[in-house]
Design a protein around this motif. Structure first.
Motif, mmCIF file in Angstrom:
data_model
loop_
_atom_site.group_PDB
_atom_site.id
_atom_site.type_symbol
_atom_site.label_atom_id
_atom_site.label_comp_id
_atom_site.label_asym_id
_atom_site.label_seq_id
_atom_site.Cartn_x
_atom_site.Cartn_y
_atom_site.Cartn_z
ATOM 1 N N SER A 284 0.475 -5.116 4.159
ATOM 2 C CA SER A 284 -0.260 -5.063 2.890
ATOM 3 C C SER A 284 0.435 -5.955 1.870
ATOM 4 O O SER A 284 1.611 -5.774 1.565
ATOM 5 C CB SER A 284 -0.388 -3.627 2.384
ATOM 6 N N GLY B 132 -7.586 -0.416 5.117
ATOM 7 C CA GLY B 132 -8.213 -1.147 4.020
ATOM 8 C C GLY B 132 -9.721 -0.976 3.954
ATOM 9 O O GLY B 132 -10.356 -1.469 3.018
ATOM 10 N N THR C 247 -5.122 -5.980 2.706
ATOM 11 C CA THR C 247 -4.711 -5.135 3.822
ATOM 12 C C THR C 247 -5.114 -5.709 5.167
ATOM 13 O O THR C 247 -6.267 -6.100 5.371
ATOM 14 C CB THR C 247 -5.312 -3.723 3.666
ATOM 15 N N GLN D 33 -5.881 3.678 -3.770
ATOM 16 C CA GLN D 33 -5.654 2.343 -3.215
ATOM 17 C C GLN D 33 -6.524 1.279 -3.876
ATOM 18 O O GLN D 33 -6.139 0.109 -3.942
ATOM 19 C CB GLN D 33 -5.882 2.349 -1.698
ATOM 20 N N ARG E 149 0.511 -1.961 9.771
ATOM 21 C CA ARG E 149 -0.219 -2.364 8.573
ATOM 22 C C ARG E 149 0.634 -3.344 7.788
ATOM 23 O O ARG E 149 1.802 -3.089 7.511
ATOM 24 C CB ARG E 149 -0.510 -1.148 7.691
ATOM 25 N N ASN F 99 0.825 -1.211 0.000
ATOM 26 C CA ASN F 99 0.000 0.000 0.000
ATOM 27 C C ASN F 99 0.857 1.258 0.000
ATOM 28 O O ASN F 99 0.382 2.335 -0.370
ATOM 29 C CB ASN F 99 -0.948 0.015 1.204
ATOM 30 N N CYS G 148 -4.649 -4.511 9.254
ATOM 31 C CA CYS G 148 -4.220 -3.507 10.226
ATOM 32 C C CYS G 148 -4.501 -4.059 11.617
ATOM 33 O O CYS G 148 -5.616 -4.508 11.890
ATOM 34 C CB CYS G 148 -4.966 -2.196 10.001
#
Length: 349
Positions: A319, A128, A261, A144, A317, A10, A263
């Motif tokens: 990704s 996300g 994603t 994104q 995060r 990301n 988090c």
């Protein structure tokens, strides 16, 4: 670097081979697209072919694509002469040109009472979490979502969108503003009248060629189900971490999210500490938006969702991308869980 796993897609993506090849070929095109001689016409043809490729990937008309130096510049262009509202979960590029006075729910969704005066991202880079874009929306950060989730700009019913090449395998330093047919905005950069008078300055033909090739390849990946496979890997990782991550909060788990994603917050364990520990273990991850790197602070996105500063400061995060493997995510899970165990042992002692 051998032995490393890149899990920060990301922030930016590795350059696609298709983009590299297109850029190398464009280096041999000597003309200026604004020149009328044969070399200039060849450069112009390459520029317009690239514009059509990006438009096709976005589901837009080529006439409505304005090439820029970044999505940040595109956001500034879209906001010229307009007073726009947004939520505090937006990217810094949008926050810089909008008033963050819209309410954000604990799930990360933004309440938009007047779409015609609002900016709203399609997907959040840190969590996300995806938004439903209301018809008539003034501006959307599509960066994104472009290349990861299916949409067509012309079907969204919004006025303007911004995208960036390096988020889908293109080069850094090139983006685009996408405009609804007939929308006329004042130029931010004035001069020679390039880009249909909307953005002056000789176009970055090499970067634009790479952007177009990357956008075309990203569209193929999406159609071929590449991001469905990535979503499966994200879910494998999430399940592996959840099985032993006591006290860890998985942000947006119940919401519609980008397929790649993850988090998570582990209160008390600083996010930047986790990033450094994982870096030493061979994994590139993030503690938030890469555009905010170097700023040691709690995530603005997570505090806007109602999380306290301690929780937000512990967020990381992960990704994933098209090249991520199951081995990558399982090795990361092992490394992160081992580090978490050490952290809890020290905290308890």
């Amino acid at each position: 670097m051998s032995g490393r796993s890149y899990l920060d897609w990301n922030a930016t993506t590795p350059l696609r081979p298709e983009a590299r090849a297109a850029m190398v070929a464009a280096m041999d095109v000597p003309g200026n697209p604004s020149s009328v001689h044969a070399e200039g016409r060849a450069a112009k043809a390459l520029l317009e072919r690239a514009r059509a490729q990006v438009a096709a990937a976005l589901g837009a008309s080529a006439a409505d694509i304005v090439f820029t130096g970044s999505a940040t510049e595109a956001a500034a262009m879209a906001a010229v002469g307009r007073a726009l509202s947004c939520g505090a979960v937006e990217h810094d590029a949008v926050l810089a040109v909008c008033n963050p006075d819209l309410a954000v729910t604990p799930a990360g969704r933004v309440i938009v009472p007047d779409p015609g005066q609002a900016a709203l991202q399609l997907a959040n880079s840190e969590t996300g979490v995806m938004q439903d874009l209301p018809p008539g929306l003034a501006l959307s950060d599509l960066t994104q979502g472009f290349g990861k989730v299916a949409f067509a700009f012309d079907w969204l019913g919004i006025e303007a969108g911004i995208v960036s090449a390096h988020k889908l395998g293109g080069p850094k330093g090139v983006g685009a503003l996408v405009l609804r047919r007939g929308l006329d905005l004042p130029a931010l950069i004035r001069g020679g009248g390039q880009e249909m008078g909307r953005r002056a300055g000789t176009e970055n033909l090499i970067g634009i060629a790479g952007f177009a090739a990357a956008a075309e390849a990203a569209a193929r990946d999406l159609a071929d189900g590449v991001w469905d496979r990535v979503a499966e890997l994200r879910n494998i990782l999430e399940k592996a971490l959840a099985s032993a991550a006591d006290g860890t909060i998985f942000v947006g788990k119940e919401a519609a999210r980008l397929p790649n994603t993850l988090c998570l917050m582990t209160p008390g364990w600083k996010g930047e500490t986790q990033v450094m520990q994982m870096d030493l273990a061979g994994f590139a991850i993030s503690a938030g938006s890469a555009c905010s790197s170097g700023k040691v602070r709690a995530s603005r996105v997570l505090t806007a969702m109602g999380h306290d500063a301690d929780h937000a400061a512990s967020a990381i995060r992960v990704s994933l991308g098209a090249d991520t493997t199951e081995d990558d995510v399982l090795r990361f899970a092992d490394a992160w869980l081992a580090a978490a165990k050490r952290y809890r042992s020290r905290a308890a002692g």
